[in-house]
Design a protein around this motif. Structure first.
Motif, PDB file in Angstrom:
ATOM      1  N   THR A 164       0.855  -1.186   0.000  1.00 50.17           N
ATOM      2  CA  THR A 164       0.000   0.000   0.000  1.00 50.17           C
ATOM      3  C   THR A 164       0.891   1.236   0.000  1.00 50.17           C
ATOM      4  O   THR A 164       1.896   1.286   0.713  1.00 50.17           O
ATOM      5  CB  THR A 164      -0.935   0.014   1.209  1.00 50.17           C
ATOM      6  N   SER A 165       0.503   2.261  -0.798  1.00 50.47           N
ATOM      7  CA  SER A 165       1.317   3.470  -0.892  1.00 50.47           C
ATOM      8  C   SER A 165       0.436   4.659  -1.223  1.00 50.47           C
ATOM      9  O   SER A 165      -0.552   4.525  -1.969  1.00 50.47           O
ATOM     10  CB  SER A 165       2.401   3.302  -1.965  1.00 50.47           C
ATOM     11  N   PHE A 166       0.788   5.842  -0.661  1.00 55.69           N
ATOM     12  CA  PHE A 166       0.098   7.097  -0.945  1.00 55.69           C
ATOM     13  C   PHE A 166       0.795   7.799  -2.106  1.00 55.69           C
ATOM     14  O   PHE A 166       2.028   7.755  -2.230  1.00 55.69           O
ATOM     15  CB  PHE A 166       0.092   8.002   0.276  1.00 55.69           C
ATOM     16  N   GLY A 167      -0.007   8.501  -2.954  1.00 53.57           N
ATOM     17  CA  GLY A 167       0.540   9.207  -4.098  1.00 53.57           C
ATOM     18  C   GLY A 167       0.167  10.669  -4.123  1.00 53.57           C
ATOM     19  O   GLY A 167      -0.876  11.072  -3.579  1.00 53.57           O
ATOM     20  N   ARG A 168       1.047  11.467  -4.746  1.00 52.38           N
ATOM     21  CA  ARG A 168       0.830  12.913  -4.895  1.00 52.38           C
ATOM     22  C   ARG A 168       0.538  13.594  -3.568  1.00 52.38           C
ATOM     23  O   ARG A 168      -0.362  14.412  -3.454  1.00 52.38           O
ATOM     24  CB  ARG A 168      -0.293  13.201  -5.887  1.00 52.38           C
ATOM     25  N   GLY A 169       1.314  13.241  -2.546  1.00 53.66           N
ATOM     26  CA  GLY A 169       1.150  13.887  -1.255  1.00 53.66           C
ATOM     27  C   GLY A 169      -0.131  13.558  -0.543  1.00 53.66           C
ATOM     28  O   GLY A 169      -0.565  14.312   0.334  1.00 53.66           O
ATOM     29  N   GLY A 170      -0.779  12.443  -0.908  1.00 53.83           N
ATOM     30  CA  GLY A 170      -1.987  12.017  -0.213  1.00 53.83           C
ATOM     31  C   GLY A 170      -3.268  12.227  -0.986  1.00 53.83           C
ATOM     32  O   GLY A 170      -4.355  12.080  -0.424  1.00 53.83           O
ATOM     33  N   VAL A 211       4.150  -2.084  -4.017  1.00 52.44           N
ATOM     34  CA  VAL A 211       3.643  -0.886  -4.680  1.00 52.44           C
ATOM     35  C   VAL A 211       4.397   0.330  -4.160  1.00 52.44           C
ATOM     36  O   VAL A 211       4.722   0.401  -2.963  1.00 52.44           O
ATOM     37  CB  VAL A 211       2.125  -0.703  -4.439  1.00 52.44           C
ATOM     38  N   SER A 212       4.655   1.304  -5.052  1.00 48.19           N
ATOM     39  CA  SER A 212       5.203   2.596  -4.653  1.00 48.19           C
ATOM     40  C   SER A 212       4.674   3.659  -5.599  1.00 48.19           C
ATOM     41  O   SER A 212       4.725   3.485  -6.829  1.00 48.19           O
ATOM     42  CB  SER A 212       6.735   2.578  -4.678  1.00 48.19           C
ATOM     43  N   CYS A 213       4.158   4.766  -5.053  1.00 48.02           N
ATOM     44  CA  CYS A 213       3.574   5.844  -5.853  1.00 48.02           C
ATOM     45  C   CYS A 213       4.561   6.987  -6.015  1.00 48.02           C
ATOM     46  O   CYS A 213       5.311   7.319  -5.090  1.00 48.02           O
ATOM     47  CB  CYS A 213       2.293   6.362  -5.198  1.00 48.02           C
ATOM     48  N   HIS A 214       4.537   7.602  -7.196  1.00 47.75           N
ATOM     49  CA  HIS A 214       5.391   8.757  -7.468  1.00 47.75           C
ATOM     50  C   HIS A 214       4.932   9.934  -6.601  1.00 47.75           C
ATOM     51  O   HIS A 214       3.726  10.179  -6.462  1.00 47.75           O
ATOM     52  CB  HIS A 214       5.322   9.132  -8.950  1.00 47.75           C
ATOM     53  N   PRO A 215       5.866  10.683  -5.983  1.00 45.03           N
ATOM     54  CA  PRO A 215       5.447  11.745  -5.061  1.00 45.03           C
ATOM     55  C   PRO A 215       4.846  12.971  -5.729  1.00 45.03           C
ATOM     56  O   PRO A 215       4.113  13.725  -5.074  1.00 45.03           O
ATOM     57  CB  PRO A 215       6.763  12.108  -4.333  1.00 45.03           C
ATOM     58  N   LYS A 216       5.087  13.187  -7.042  1.00 49.54           N
ATOM     59  CA  LYS A 216       4.624  14.429  -7.669  1.00 49.54           C
ATOM     60  C   LYS A 216       3.838  14.202  -8.954  1.00 49.54           C
ATOM     61  O   LYS A 216       3.218  15.130  -9.450  1.00 49.54           O
ATOM     62  CB  LYS A 216       5.824  15.334  -7.970  1.00 49.54           C
ATOM     63  N   GLU A 217       3.877  13.028  -9.518  1.00 52.37           N
ATOM     64  CA  GLU A 217       3.158  12.747 -10.751  1.00 52.37           C
ATOM     65  C   GLU A 217       2.189  11.593 -10.544  1.00 52.37           C
ATOM     66  O   GLU A 217       2.293  10.838  -9.567  1.00 52.37           O
ATOM     67  CB  GLU A 217       4.141  12.398 -11.884  1.00 52.37           C
ATOM     68  N   ASP A 218       1.254  11.463 -11.493  1.00 53.86           N
ATOM     69  CA  ASP A 218       0.304  10.362 -11.443  1.00 53.86           C
ATOM     70  C   ASP A 218       0.955   9.128 -12.065  1.00 53.86           C
ATOM     71  O   ASP A 218       0.763   8.797 -13.239  1.00 53.86           O
ATOM     72  CB  ASP A 218      -0.982  10.731 -12.197  1.00 53.86           C
ATOM     73  N   CYS A 219       1.752   8.450 -11.255  1.00 55.17           N
ATOM     74  CA  CYS A 219       2.456   7.251 -11.702  1.00 55.17           C
ATOM     75  C   CYS A 219       2.562   6.284 -10.535  1.00 55.17           C
ATOM     76  O   CYS A 219       2.927   6.685  -9.415  1.00 55.17           O
ATOM     77  CB  CYS A 219       3.838   7.602 -12.249  1.00 55.17           C
ATOM     78  N   ILE A 220       2.251   5.031 -10.780  1.00 59.17           N
ATOM     79  CA  ILE A 220       2.314   3.993  -9.761  1.00 59.17           C
ATOM     80  C   ILE A 220       3.260   2.903 -10.257  1.00 59.17           C
ATOM     81  O   ILE A 220       3.085   2.385 -11.368  1.00 59.17           O
ATOM     82  CB  ILE A 220       0.929   3.398  -9.461  1.00 59.17           C
TER      83      ILE A 220
END
Length: 843
Positions: A164-170, A211-220
Motif C-alpha cells: 500500500t502506498s500514498f501518491g501525490r502527497g496524499g 507498490v510505490s507511488c510517485h510523489p509528484k506525478e500520477d504514476c504507480i
C-alpha cells in the motif's frame, strides 16, 4: 515457590530489525526500526543504538514520523495501540488505544489529524481479510486515549506495508492484492480496480508483490513475482490506463521506493542487489553484493540516504551515490540453531549459527553482532533443493584459545559428508585462524563434542553414530612451535558396540562421561581406562533399550561429585560418582538440562501440555530453588548461562541463582529470551530516563547547566577554574532547571516565561563582580611592582644603597594610601632620559 513479580521472562534483544521498513530522520542523523515489542533508534554515522523506545506489549508493526513535529514518531503494534514518542529523548507522549490488531501504519501531511492503519476485517484477530481504516485523532489532553472514531477506506488489502502506498502527497492511495490493483481517490471518494491475468503467454507469474507511488506525478510502480516492474499511468480513467514494463530481476521484486523528488526508483529482491532506475529514462545503476535478499527499501526525506532491510536481519545505510556508509547487523536467525547456544570465553559474546556456513559472535550486552566467522569457506549458492555444507556443532576451549567446529552435508543420492575443523585464536588479527582440518572424522554423523575443562590440557572428544568416541590431542610443545603444530587422534573408545549419544568432562577435567544409549560410562583421560558404568533405575514405559540418555553434565563447585542425565523417557537421574550409586531420580520430561559454570545451580526446561516450565535446582538438594510455569509456548531446546559483568547487588533472596550468571534461551519461533529480576528492571528504568547528550554539542551556558562540565572539573582540578566556580554558581541542581530539561516540549509553559527564568539563571550577582574586580586590581598592582624591582636591579648605582639600608627599611616602613602608591608607581615608570640628554648636550 518464587512469586511471579520477582522474576520476569523478557526479550533480551536479538529481535528482528528487518520485520518492518526502517525510517530515517529528516536530518539523516538517526534511523528508527521496529525491534520486537520496542523501537530502536540508531545513529547513521556510528551504527550505535542511542535509544530504545519501550512500552508496547506485542510486536511493533509500523513506524511513521509526525508531520506536525519532525522530532516525534508514531509506532503501531499488534497489541492494538498507537504510541507517539519523542525519539530524541526517548519519552512517551501519548498512547492511542484502537482495540484491534494493527499491522501497518501510514501518515500523510495533507490529512491532518488522521492516521491510516491496516486492521482485520472481522473482530476476530485471526481473520485473514484486512482493511485500511482512517483513525481520527481525538483532541483529548490525556496521555492514554481510547479512539472511537474509525472509518473504513479500502477493504481486502494485504497486511504487508509494502503493498500500500500514498501518491501525490496524499491525493490518492494505491494497494495491490493478488492480481488486483486498487486506487482510491480521496477527493472523488471513488475506487478504480485494475486486474492482470495469472500468467502471460510465456508463463510468467503476474501477481503483485509491492507498490510505490510517485510523489509528484500520477504514476504507480508495481513489482511482480516474475521480476518485472510496471509503471501505471492514466489510472484516473479506468478504461484508458496504460503501463510500461521494466525488467532486471530474475525473481520476485520484494521492495520498491521512489526518491522524494521522484527522479529515481529503487528496487530490490532475492539477488541482494539494489537497482536504481532513472525515472523517465532507460538507464539504471546497480549496487551488488549486499549480502542477503532485500526485503524493504526506504529513503530519507532529503534523499541523501537510502536504507535497505535484508533477510539476514541486517539494515544497510547507503549514500545517494550508491556507496555503503553503515551496516547495522542484528542477530541472524535461520530456520534452526544447530550449534546450540555457546558463550565465547574471551568476548563473553553469544556464538551460534549465522549466515549459511558461518558462526556469528553476538554481544548480549550491546545487542549487536561483533563479527562473522566463515567456517565452510565456500561460496553459498541461493538455489532451492541444493544441499550445501553447514555448521552443526561448535565448542570452545575453556581459555578461548581454540575453537572446534563440525560441518556436514548430505546429498540425496550420496552418503553423509562430515568435517572437523580446529581453529586457533590469533592475537594479531583478534580472530580465529584455521589450524587443522579433518575430513570424515567419524564414519557416521557426530552426536556430541566437548573440550576438556582443564585449562592446561588441550584435549577434544567427539562421539559419533559409528559406535566410537575419539580423543583428539595437540602436541605438547605447541606453545613454542606454533607454526608446525596440528591435532591428531590419540584414542578411540567404544562400549559393547553401542552408539554414543553424549559426552562431558568433570569440573576439573579428571573424568570423562560418555553415554552409550541407556548406559553411562566414566573414563580416565590420563590412561583412558574405563572406571565405572552407571545404569538407570529399573522400570519405565519402554524399558532400558528404548530409553537413551539425551543430556549429560557434571555438577560444579561443591556439587562436582554428582553426574546428571536426562532420558527420552521423561526421567532425570542424579548419580554420586564417589559412591557409584544413584542418588535420586524423578519423572519429568526434561527437554534441556543446562549447568551454570559459576555456581552449583542447574536449569531444567520441562515440556508440559504444549508449554515449557523451568526448574532451577542444586544436585545436592531435593527441593528446587526456583520454578516457573509456562515460561513460553512450545519446547525449549537451546539455552545457556552467560556470566555477568558484575554481580547483582540488591538481588532478592529467591533470585540468588541469577546473581552471577544470566540464563538465556531460544524459543521455537527463534526469539531470544532471558530472566530479569526486579532490581535489574529498576536499574534499566532509571538509566532509560537519563538525558543522553551528544558529545558534539557546543559549550554553551545551557550545556553547562547539565553538569557535564562540572564533572570534568572535579576529575581534573584547576585553581583558576575552582575560583571561577566559586564566584559563578550555576543553578544546576535546581528544580526549575531539572523540570526544564526533563519535561516534553508540548507541555512546557510559554517561551516568555521560560526565557525570563533562563536568563536570570545566567546572571552574575554584584558581589561576585565586585570580588572579581578587586582580584584583578590586586593582580595589576603586583605586576608593576615586579617591573619596578626588575628596573632597579638593572641599575648598579641603585643596587648598592639598597643593600646598605636594608635593615633600616625593615624597621620603619612609611604607610601611604593606595592612590598615592598608584601615582608613585606611575612616576617610577616614566622615562626621564630626555632630561639627561638636554642637560649634558653641548651648546
Amino acid at each position: 515457590m518464587v512469586e511471579q513479580a520477582e522474576i520476569r521472562v523478557v526479550r533480551c534483544g536479538g529481535s528482528k530489525i528487518n520485520y518492518r521498513e526502517a525510517i530515517i530522520t529528516f536530518d539523516s542523523k538517526f534511523l528508527l526500526c521496529a525491534s520486537g515489542d520496542s523501537v530502536k533508534v540508531y545513529s547513521t554515522s556510528t551504527e550505535e543504538c542511542v535509544h530504545i523506545l519501550e512500552g508496547h506489549t506485542d510486536l511493533v508493526s509500523g513506524l511513521a514520523f509526525n508531520p506536525a513535529n519532525h522530532l516525534q514518531v508514531y509506532s503501531c503494534s499488534l497489541d492494538g495501540t498507537i504510541r507517539l514518542w519523542d525519539y530524541t529523548d526517548g519519552i512517551l507522549i501519548k498512547t492511542l488505544v484502537i482495540g484491534y490488531k494493527i499491522l501497518a501504519l501510514y501518515v500523510e501531511k495533507k490529512h491532518e489529524g488522521v492516521l491510516f492503519v491496516i486492521v482485520p476485517m472481522a473482530s476476530d484477530t485471526d481473520s485473514e481479510t484486512f482493511q485500511l481504516v482512517a483513525v481520527h485523532l481525538p483532541k483529548s489532553a490525556g496521555q492514554e486515549v481510547e479512539v472511537r472514531e474509525l472509518s473504513s477506506v479500502l477493504t481486502e488489502v494485504r497486511p504487508s506495508p509494502g503493498a500500500t502506498s500514498f501518491g501525490r502527497g496524499g491525493e490518492y492511495i494505491a494497494t495491490a492484492n493478488g492480481l488486483q490493483l486498487s486506487v482510491y481517490f480521496f477527493k472523488k471518494q471513488r475506487t478504480y480496480r485494475f486486474f492482470l491475468k495469472a500468467s502471460d503467454k510465456k508463463g510468467a507469474k503476474n501477481a503483485f508483490t509491492c507498490v510505490s507511488c510517485h510523489p509528484k506525478e500520477d504514476c504507480i510502480a508495481t513489482g511482480h513475482q516474475d521480476g518485472k516492474i510496471r509503471l501505471w499511468r492514466n489510472f484516473n480513467q479506468k478504461k484508458e490506463y496504460t503501463y510500461t514494463t521494466q525488467h532486471w530481476h530474475h525473481n520476485a521484486v520484494s521492495a520498491l521506493s521512489f526518491t522524494p523528488e521522484g527522479m529515481n526508483l529503487l528496487s530490490g529482491g532475492i539477488e541482494s542487489v539494489l537497482v536504481l532506475w532513472r525515472y523517465g529514462a532507460e538507464s539504471k545503476d546497480l549496487l551488488p553484493r549486499l549480502g542477503s535478499a532485500i526485503e524493504h527499501i526506504s529513503v530519507s526525506p532529503d534523499g541523501s540516504l537510502f536504507c535497505t532491510s535484508h533477510r539476514d536481519n541486517k539494515i544497510t545505510v547507503i549514500n545517494s551515490n550508491l556507496k555503503v556508509s553503515a551496516v547495522i547487523q542484528g542477530l541472524v536467525k535461520g530456520e534452526d540453531v544447530r550449534t546450540d547456544l555457546i558463550i565465547d570465553p574471551r568476548t563473553k559474546s553469544l556464538v551460534l549459527n549465522g549466515k549459511p556456513g558461518h558462526l556469528q559472535f553476538y554481544s548480549l550486552h550491546h545487542d549487536k553482532q561483533l563479527y562473522n566467522l566463515d567456517i565452510v569457506q565456500q561460496e553459498y549458492i541461493h538455489q532451492s533443493g541444493l544441499e550445501q555444507f553447514d555448521v552443526v556443532k561448535a565448542a570452545f576451549h575453556s581459555r578461548g584459545t581454540w575453537l572446534a567446529t563440525i560441518e556436514e552435508r548430505r546429498e540425496r543420492t550420496a552418503e553423509l559428508e562430515t568435517g572437523l575443523k580446529l581453529w586457533a585464536y590469533d592475537e594479531q588479527t583478534q580472530s580465529f585462524v584455521l589450524n587443522t582440518s579433518v575430513s570424515s572424522p567419524h564414519e557416521d554423523r557426530i552426536t556430541a563434542m566437548c573440550f576438556s575443562t582443564d585449562e592446561e590440557a588441550t584435549l577434544l572428544v567427539t562421539a559419533g553414530k559409528d559406535g566410537h568416541f575419539k580423543a583428539w590431542q595437540l602436541a605438547e610443545d605447541w606453545e613454542t612451535h606454533r607454526d608446525g603444530i596440528s591435532w591428531s587422534c590419540d584414542f578411540v573408545g567404544s562400549y559393547h558396540h553401542l552408539r554414543p549419544t553424549n559426552c562431558c568432562f568433570s569440573a576439573d577435567g579428571s573424568l570423562l562421561a560418555v553415554s552409550f544409549q541407556e548406559i553411562v560410562t566414566v573414563w580416565s583421560p590420563d590412561s583412558w581406562e574405563l572406571l565405572l558404568t552407571l545404569c538407570q533405575p529399573p522400570g519405565g514405559h519402554q524399558g532400558l533399550a528404548g530409553n537413551p540418555v539425551r543430556d549429560l553434565c557434571f555438577g560444579r563447585l561443591s556439587c562436582s561429585k554428582y553426574l546428571l542425565g536426562t532420558t527420552s523417557n521423561t526421567l532425570l537421574c542424579c548419580w554420586d560418582i564417589l559412591t557409584c550409586s544413584l542418588k535420586w531420580s524423578t519423572s519429568m520430561d526434561v527437554t534441556l538440562l543446562q549447568a551454570d559454570p559459576l555456581s552449583e545451580n542447574m536449569a531444567a526446561f520441562c515440556s508440559t501440555l504444549g508449554t515449557t516450565d523451568l526448574f532451577v535446582f542444586k544436585p545436592s538438594e531435593p527441593r528446587p530453588l526456583y520454578s516457573q510455569k509456562a515460561v513460553c509456548p512450545g519446547k525449549v531446546h537451546r539455552a545457556v548461562f552467560a556470566p555477568r559483568e558484575a554481580a547483582l547487588e540488591s538481588c532478592e533472596e529467591r533470585a540468588q541463582w541469577l546473581n552471577r550468571s544470566q540464563l538465556y534461551f531460544m524459543t521455537e519461533h527463534m526469539d531470544l529470551m532471558t530472566f530479569n529480576t526486579k532490581s535489574e528492571e529498576d536499574k534499566m528504568m532509571a538509566s532509560s530516563q537519563q538525558l543522553v547528550i551528544d558529545d558534539s554539542v557546543a559549550m554553551t551556558p545551557f550545556y553547562l547547566l547539565l553538569g557535564k562540565h562540572r564533572q570534568l572539573q572535579q576529575e581534573k582540578p584547576n585553581p583558576q577554574a575552582t575560583q571561577m566556580t566559586q564566584r559563578v554558581q550555576l543553578p544546576q541542581g535546581s528544580s526549575a532547571i531539572r523540570e526544564l530539561l526533563h519535561t516534553p516540549a508540548h507541555v512546557l509553559p510559554s517561551a516568555s516565561v521560560l526565557c525570563t527564568m533562563f536568563v536570570n539563571s545566567l546572571l552574575i550577582s554584584n558581589t561576585g563582580v565586585r570580588e572579581g574586580s578587586e582580584a584583578k586590581e590586586e593582580e595589576m598592582v603586583s605586576e608593576p611592582e615586579e617591573d619596578a624591582n626588575s628596573e632597579e636591579e638593572t641599575n648598579p648605582r641603585d643596587c648598592q644603597p639598597a643593600r646598605v639600608n636594608e635593615s633600616c627599611t625593615e624597621e620603619a616602613v612609611p604607610t601611604i594610601s593606595r592612590a598615592q602608591e598608584r601615582q608613585l608607581r606611575t612616576a617610577r615608570k616614566t622615562d626621564y632620559s630626555w632630561l639627561s640628554r638636554s642637560l649634558f648636550s653641548s651648546p
